[in-house]
Design a protein around this motif. Structure first.
Motif, mmCIF file in Angstrom:
data_model
loop_
_atom_site.group_PDB
_atom_site.id
_atom_site.type_symbol
_atom_site.label_atom_id
_atom_site.label_comp_id
_atom_site.label_asym_id
_atom_site.label_seq_id
_atom_site.Cartn_x
_atom_site.Cartn_y
_atom_site.Cartn_z
ATOM 1 N N LEU A 1 0.832 -1.194 0.000
ATOM 2 C CA LEU A 1 0.000 0.000 0.000
ATOM 3 C C LEU A 1 0.869 1.246 0.000
ATOM 4 C CD1 LEU A 1 -2.641 -1.031 2.698
ATOM 5 C CD2 LEU A 1 -2.902 -1.141 0.209
ATOM 6 N N HIS A 2 0.514 2.188 -0.855
ATOM 7 C CA HIS A 2 1.169 3.483 -0.847
ATOM 8 C C HIS A 2 0.510 4.348 0.220
ATOM 9 C CE1 HIS A 2 3.239 6.985 -2.354
ATOM 10 N NE2 HIS A 2 2.087 7.635 -2.429
ATOM 11 N N LEU A 3 1.284 5.218 0.871
ATOM 12 C CA LEU A 3 0.739 6.100 1.892
ATOM 13 C C LEU A 3 0.491 7.489 1.317
ATOM 14 C CD1 LEU A 3 2.882 5.068 4.985
ATOM 15 C CD2 LEU A 3 0.468 4.576 4.577
ATOM 16 N N ARG A 4 -0.595 8.077 1.689
ATOM 17 C CA ARG A 4 -1.023 9.378 1.167
ATOM 18 C C ARG A 4 0.109 10.405 1.268
ATOM 19 N NH1 ARG A 4 -6.105 11.548 0.293
ATOM 20 N NH2 ARG A 4 -6.184 13.832 0.251
ATOM 21 N N GLY A 5 0.402 11.066 0.170
ATOM 22 C CA GLY A 5 1.431 12.097 0.153
ATOM 23 C C GLY A 5 2.837 11.588 -0.030
ATOM 24 N N GLY A 6 3.009 10.277 -0.104
ATOM 25 C CA GLY A 6 4.356 9.720 -0.205
ATOM 26 C C GLY A 6 5.079 10.114 -1.484
ATOM 27 N N LEU A 7 4.391 9.988 -2.620
ATOM 28 C CA LEU A 7 5.017 10.346 -3.891
ATOM 29 C C LEU A 7 5.332 11.835 -3.944
ATOM 30 C CD1 LEU A 7 3.137 8.241 -6.604
ATOM 31 C CD2 LEU A 7 5.467 7.943 -5.750
ATOM 32 N N ARG A 8 4.446 12.655 -3.418
ATOM 33 C CA ARG A 8 4.712 14.090 -3.383
ATOM 34 C C ARG A 8 5.935 14.408 -2.527
ATOM 35 N NH1 ARG A 8 -0.833 14.024 -4.331
ATOM 36 N NH2 ARG A 8 -1.539 15.602 -5.834
ATOM 37 N N ALA A 9 6.084 13.684 -1.420
ATOM 38 C CA ALA A 9 7.256 13.893 -0.563
ATOM 39 C C ALA A 9 8.544 13.513 -1.289
ATOM 40 C CB ALA A 9 7.112 13.091 0.729
ATOM 41 N N LEU A 10 8.501 12.400 -2.025
ATOM 42 C CA LEU A 10 9.680 11.972 -2.778
ATOM 43 C C LEU A 10 10.019 12.982 -3.877
ATOM 44 C CD1 LEU A 10 8.829 8.168 -3.081
ATOM 45 C CD2 LEU A 10 10.585 9.176 -1.617
ATOM 46 N N LEU A 11 9.004 13.459 -4.591
ATOM 47 C CA LEU A 11 9.239 14.450 -5.642
ATOM 48 C C LEU A 11 9.709 15.784 -5.068
ATOM 49 C CD1 LEU A 11 6.313 13.935 -8.181
ATOM 50 C CD2 LEU A 11 8.751 13.601 -8.602
ATOM 51 N N ALA B 1 13.269 15.561 -4.477
ATOM 52 C CA ALA B 1 13.987 15.631 -5.748
ATOM 53 C C ALA B 1 14.137 17.076 -6.215
ATOM 54 C CB ALA B 1 13.267 14.802 -6.807
ATOM 55 N N ARG B 2 13.123 17.899 -5.990
ATOM 56 C CA ARG B 2 13.214 19.314 -6.365
ATOM 57 C C ARG B 2 14.184 20.059 -5.454
ATOM 58 N NH1 ARG B 2 7.539 18.659 -7.158
ATOM 59 N NH2 ARG B 2 7.142 19.501 -5.070
ATOM 60 N N GLU B 3 14.178 19.703 -4.172
ATOM 61 C CA GLU B 3 15.081 20.358 -3.228
ATOM 62 C C GLU B 3 16.532 20.007 -3.498
ATOM 63 O OE1 GLU B 3 13.656 18.967 0.495
ATOM 64 O OE2 GLU B 3 11.871 20.272 0.520
ATOM 65 N N GLN B 4 16.774 18.771 -3.969
ATOM 66 C CA GLN B 4 18.134 18.327 -4.291
ATOM 67 C C GLN B 4 18.162 17.885 -5.751
ATOM 68 O OE1 GLN B 4 18.593 16.263 0.099
ATOM 69 N NE2 GLN B 4 20.017 15.625 -1.488
ATOM 70 N N LEU C 1 22.148 10.097 -4.140
ATOM 71 C CA LEU C 1 21.026 9.703 -3.286
ATOM 72 C C LEU C 1 20.505 10.850 -2.440
ATOM 73 C CD1 LEU C 1 22.511 6.306 -2.243
ATOM 74 C CD2 LEU C 1 20.220 6.536 -3.167
ATOM 75 N N ALA C 2 19.222 10.786 -2.152
ATOM 76 C CA ALA C 2 18.594 11.652 -1.165
ATOM 77 C C ALA C 2 17.644 10.807 -0.343
ATOM 78 C CB ALA C 2 17.851 12.805 -1.838
ATOM 79 N N MET C 3 17.301 11.289 0.861
ATOM 80 C CA MET C 3 16.514 10.478 1.782
ATOM 81 C C MET C 3 15.315 11.261 2.287
ATOM 82 S SD MET C 3 17.809 8.695 5.319
ATOM 83 C CE MET C 3 17.531 10.155 6.325
ATOM 84 N N VAL C 4 14.185 10.574 2.408
ATOM 85 C CA VAL C 4 12.972 11.129 3.007
ATOM 86 C C VAL C 4 12.668 10.314 4.252
ATOM 87 C CG1 VAL C 4 10.485 11.433 2.710
ATOM 88 C CG2 VAL C 4 12.038 11.996 0.835
#
Length: 308
Positions: free
Chosen positions: A91-101, A104-107, A192-195
């Motif tokens: 299961l994907h968690l709400r907002g997870g993909l947005r957090a990863l993206l 990616a924008r921040e780094q 690499l970057a980490m969330v």
């Protein structure tokens, strides 16, 4: 982004997996579901669920009989800059993909974003796995990942650029650990970057996981080791690969010990190098002691000469 889902007889879970992606629909360009030789209604249920959820689903029929092979089918078809893989029972968690993206924008130099995940065992939440220890330098992460020195990632907790993936593909025909080999190859060339927030729920069935180590253990281990050794192509040192061998051999020994196959457990304990991490080395020694004790207890009594 392109979302990749391998599915084989996933009729019972695929609708929930797709529903968990609904909150991210605006940033998903395509969902590539690989229907890998299913004999149930996986494809039909997926199409119906996607239509109700307004998700851009495309079903790719395949006959791989292999999770890695099914993922490879979709990786060849993916067209968007970012690729996200998740299994058909997770299961994907709400907002997870947005957090990863967002990371990616921040780094902007990062091309592989690793998120935390929740681990659920037999339907019961256990703990949050945070990928501590990841650094921007690439090869050091790959070596540490193979050795188990940094937290493992789950399929569903990583966002990778299509450029980074390139021609890299999952090994096929392996009973286990094919995802580790894939991620290690990517890490060897990634920035690499980490969330730290969880982005998905990783479903674990200990019985099913253990079964992979129980069937034809020697042949499967040798097949896996052959693929593991190919990681020298990306400059991961042999010392790290041998450490991984020790970890997997210990897992196999544990399963066979628990199921009473002491000969196979011994075969995977004694010839292998002891794991380097203190906790794993201690676990290995403990199983050796337990195995020796069980063998002594099960040995037939010695008959004394001349006894009545």
């Amino acid at each position: 982004m392109s979302v990749v889902i391998p599915a084989c007889n996933a009729a019972a879970t695929i609708a929930a997996t797709l529903a968990s992606l609904r909150s991210e629909a605006e940033i998903i360009g395509e969902i590539l579901l690989v229907d890998d030789a299913s004999t149930d209604s996986t494809a039909t249920i997926a199409r119906e669920a996607a239509a109700q959820l307004s998700l851009p689903l495309r079903v790719l029929p395949a006959n791989c009989h292999d999770a890695g092979g099914a993922r490879n089918v979709a990786l060849t078809e993916a067209v968007h800059p970012w690729v996200y893989l998740i299994d058909a029972d997770d299961l994907h968690l709400r907002g997870g993909l947005r957090a990863l993206l967002r990371k990616a924008r921040e780094q902007p130099e990062a091309d592989m974003i690793v998120g935390a995940y929740r681990r659920r065992v037999n339907g019961q939440d256990r703990q949050i796995k945070v990928p501590n220890g990841y650094r921007a330098a690439c090869l050091a992460n790959a070596s540490a990942y193979v050795k188990g020195d940094i937290r493992s990632v789950a399929v569903g907790s990583v966002l990778a650029s299509r450029t980074l993936i390139g021609e890299t593909r999952f090994p096929v025909g392996l009973a286990y650990d094919e995802d580790t080999l894939f991620w290690a190859r990517l890490m060897s060339k990634a920035s690499l970057a980490m969330v730290s927030q969880p982005v998905m729920v990783y479903e674990v069935s200990p019985m099913r996981s253990d079964d992979r180590f129980a069937l034809n253990p020697v042949r499967r281990f040798l097949d896996w080791r052959r693929q593991l050794r190919t990681l020298t192509d990306c400059n991961i040192p042999m010392s790290a690969l041998k450490a991984r061998e020790g970890l997997v051999a210990l897992k196999i020994a544990r399963v066979h010990y628990a199921r009473g196959d002491l000969d196979t457990a011994a075969r995977f304990l004694w010839p292998r190098p002891r794991p380097k991490r203190r906790s794993e080395a201690w676990r290995c020694l403990r199983y050796r002691f337990k195995l020796a004790a069980r063998r002594r207890l099960s040995a037939p009594p010695i008959q004394l000469q001349g006894a009545l």
